[in-house]
Design an enzyme around this catalytic site. Structure first.
Site, PDB file in Angstrom:
ATOM      1  N   LYS A 194     -33.093 -24.805  -8.364  1.00 37.45           N
ATOM      2  CA  LYS A 194     -34.538 -24.522  -8.377  1.00 37.45           C
ATOM      3  C   LYS A 194     -35.254 -25.835  -8.171  1.00 37.45           C
ATOM      4  CE  LYS A 194     -34.931 -20.679 -11.580  1.00 37.45           C
ATOM      5  NZ  LYS A 194     -35.233 -20.294 -12.975  1.00 37.45           N
TER       6      LYS A 194
ATOM      7  N   GLY B 200     -35.862 -19.019  -8.207  1.00 42.28           N
ATOM      8  CA  GLY B 200     -37.323 -19.014  -8.156  1.00 42.28           C
ATOM      9  C   GLY B 200     -37.931 -18.976  -9.539  1.00 42.28           C
TER      10      GLY B 200
ATOM     11  N   GLU C 126     -25.673 -15.694 -15.102  1.00 40.76           N
ATOM     12  CA  GLU C 126     -26.479 -16.911 -15.076  1.00 40.76           C
ATOM     13  C   GLU C 126     -26.810 -17.344 -16.507  1.00 40.76           C
ATOM     14  OE1 GLU C 126     -29.555 -16.183 -12.161  1.00 40.76           O
ATOM     15  OE2 GLU C 126     -30.701 -17.886 -12.889  1.00 40.76           O
TER      16      GLU C 126
ATOM     17  N   LYS D 193     -32.194  -9.157 -15.732  1.00 45.13           N
ATOM     18  CA  LYS D 193     -32.270 -10.002 -16.916  1.00 45.13           C
ATOM     19  C   LYS D 193     -31.564  -9.286 -18.051  1.00 45.13           C
ATOM     20  CE  LYS D 193     -34.846 -13.314 -15.268  1.00 45.13           C
ATOM     21  NZ  LYS D 193     -34.411 -14.723 -15.292  1.00 45.13           N
TER      22      LYS D 193
ATOM     23  N   LYS E 263     -30.487  -8.745  -9.248  1.00 41.87           N
ATOM     24  CA  LYS E 263     -30.189  -9.504 -10.473  1.00 41.87           C
ATOM     25  C   LYS E 263     -31.012  -8.888 -11.589  1.00 41.87           C
ATOM     26  CE  LYS E 263     -32.143 -13.955 -12.025  1.00 41.87           C
ATOM     27  NZ  LYS E 263     -32.345 -15.364 -11.620  1.00 41.87           N
TER      28      LYS E 263
ATOM     29  N   ASP F  78     -28.308 -22.382 -14.464  1.00 45.44           N
ATOM     30  CA  ASP F  78     -29.693 -22.529 -14.031  1.00 45.44           C
ATOM     31  C   ASP F  78     -30.316 -23.630 -14.901  1.00 45.44           C
ATOM     32  OD1 ASP F  78     -32.478 -22.287 -13.829  1.00 45.44           O
ATOM     33  OD2 ASP F  78     -32.523 -20.109 -13.849  1.00 45.44           O
TER      34      ASP F  78
HETATM   35  O1  OSB Z   1     -34.189 -17.685 -14.917  1.00 46.11           O
HETATM   36  O2  OSB Z   1     -34.264 -17.395 -12.844  1.00 46.11           O
HETATM   37  C1  OSB Z   1     -34.846 -17.432 -13.921  1.00 46.11           C
HETATM   38  C2  OSB Z   1     -38.492 -16.392 -13.466  1.00 46.11           C
HETATM   39  C3  OSB Z   1     -39.123 -17.218 -14.373  1.00 46.11           C
HETATM   40  C4  OSB Z   1     -38.352 -18.071 -15.132  1.00 46.11           C
HETATM   41  C5  OSB Z   1     -36.967 -18.090 -14.992  1.00 46.11           C
HETATM   42  C6  OSB Z   1     -36.338 -17.265 -14.068  1.00 46.11           C
HETATM   43  C7  OSB Z   1     -37.114 -16.378 -13.310  1.00 46.11           C
HETATM   44  C8  OSB Z   1     -36.560 -15.415 -12.385  1.00 46.11           C
HETATM   45  C9  OSB Z   1     -37.456 -14.941 -11.268  1.00 46.11           C
HETATM   46  O3  OSB Z   1     -35.465 -14.910 -12.507  1.00 46.11           O
HETATM   47  C10 OSB Z   1     -36.968 -15.300  -9.918  1.00 46.11           C
HETATM   48  C11 OSB Z   1     -38.027 -15.111  -8.873  1.00 46.11           C
HETATM   49  O4  OSB Z   1     -38.901 -15.991  -8.718  1.00 46.11           O
HETATM   50  O5  OSB Z   1     -38.001 -14.078  -8.200  1.00 46.11           O
HETATM   51 MG    MG Z   2     -32.187 -17.985 -14.286  1.00 43.65          MG
END
Ligand code: OSB
Ligand code: MG
Length: 370
Positions: A259, A287, A210, A160, A158, A235
């Site tokens: 989450k 996470g 997402e 960002k 995944k 999310d």
């Molecule tokens: O949007 O999923 C998210 C980490 C911090 C805040 C938001 C997000 C995330 C991650 C990390 O994408 C996922 C992980 O813990 O590996």
């Molecule tokens: Mg997310």
């Protein structure tokens, strides 16, 4: 109840559309029975109000001032009872509530002498691991990250995205890896006006996008869903079972990222999971860069039957040079083993906890009530 506010250096800064984090903050919650077992949970609120309004310092205050009094010194048969009678009545502050709910579930599972996974209805012996890769200065650096994590065995990548770091980046990854399971996470970076950009992602066969639109929206996502092919996963917007039901009814998304921190813990996560399983909405576990304590709760949830996509559950080493639990979380062939020891299945290393400590408090049963 003992609270530990920790600040831990990440192995590398994590950049998303809402900012860069070099250190991660969290609060560990340890609940002890009067004479007996203990349980651990994690409040995933970070230093600033960028993912959600919740922040470690604010949640600390809320727990000390309001939630601790609902828990410390009270008697109850199971975590759900305490959730329904004393915790759910606090409005919002899901991350604070989640830390307590998780600690209660760990404590409860330890008392039963069973693993947390088994106690909540988990059916898997191992869970499928995905990795979440932050925004980088250069596309080449991200391509190196992708390569590295594929070699480590991760079963889904995944990345960002944000405006200006989206279509071209996806195109470059697909050029080198035409058939890996790939998805993107916008963390609310776009609006409906960006539909033309988002539509340009359609040809790249992404598993999902997402949270493209704002952090508490359901309606605009339902409009966007009709205009793009990539399945939408929510999310930030799904903060409760009620929101999940609305998202389903409104067709705001095709997938939900559950989450536990965001929705108030294990109890609410399980409700959302059960609902999604019933209506056929696929889910996975998200996470928040958790320490080994929060990660244990993610692993237990990921062992539930409705979790059909790889989760954002990576090895301890992906986040921290040294985790605060033993054994550290590790992956094998792209999966993480679900512990079968009682409770969350890891030991907390108090020396490691102390090394990262920002603040500590102990809240004891009031001695003035006789
Ligand atoms: O949007 O999923 C998210 C980490 C911090 C805040 C938001 C997000 C995330 C991650 C990390 O994408 C996922 C992980 O813990 O590996
Ligand atoms: Mg997310």
């Amino acid at each position: 109840m003992r609270l530990y506010h920790l600040r831990m250096r990440l192995t590398s800064p994590f950049e998303t559309s809402f900012g860069v984090e070099a250190d991660r903050e969290c609060i560990l919650i340890r609940l002890e029975e009067r004479r007996g077992e203990e349980g651990w949970g994690e409040v995933v609120a970070s230093a600033g109000p960028w993912y959600s309004h919740e922040m470690a310092e604010c949640e600390w205050y809320l727990i000390v001032k309001y939630l601790a009094g609902e828990v410390v010194g009270s008697e109850f048969d199971n975590p759900e009872e305490l959730w329904n009678t004393r915790i759910a009545k606090v409005r919002g502050h899901n991350m604070a509530k989640a830390g307590i709910d998780m600690a209660l579930w760990d404590l409860y599972a330890r008392k039963e002498g069973r693993s947390l996974s088994k106690v909540i209805g988990g059916v898997k012996e191992r869970v499928e691991c995905g990795v979440s890769l932050g925004i980088r200065g250069r596309i080449e650096d991200l391509l190196d990250d992708v390569e590295r994590y594929l070699e480590l065995g991760y079963r889904r990548i995944k990345i960002k995205i944000r405006k200006g770091w989206d279509v071209e980046v996806v195109r470059r990854i697909r050029e080198e890896h035409s058939d890996i399971p790939l998805q993107v996470d916008a963390n609310a970076a776009y609006t409906l006006k960006d539909v033309d950009t988002l539509r340009k992602l359609d040809p790249y066969d992404l598993l999902m996008i997402e949270q493209p639109l704002s952090y508490d929206d359901l309606f605009f996502h339902s409009l966007l869903a009709k205009r793009i092919k990539t399945p939408i996963c929510l999310d930030e917007s799904i903060t409760s079972l009620e929101k999940a039901v609305k998202a389903f009814e409104m067709k705001s998304c095709e997938v939900i990222n559950i989450k536990p921190g965001r929705v108030g813990g294990i109890t609410e996560s399980r409700e959302i999971h059960d609902f999604c399983l019933k209506v056929g909405m696929p889910v996975w576990i998200g996470g928040m860069l958790e320490t080994g304590v929060g990660r244990a709760h993610l692993v237990a949830l990921a062992s539930l039957p409705g979790v059909v996509y790889p989760s954002d559950i990576s090895a301890s080493r992906r986040y921290y040079e040294r985790d605060i639990v033993e054994p550290e979380w590790s992956i094998e062939d792209g999966y993480m083993k679900v512990p079968n020891m009682s409770g969350i299945g890891v030991d907390i290393l108090e020396d490691e906890v102390r090394r990262h400590l920002v603040k500590y408090v102990e809240i004891r049963e009031s001695t003035t009530t006789i």
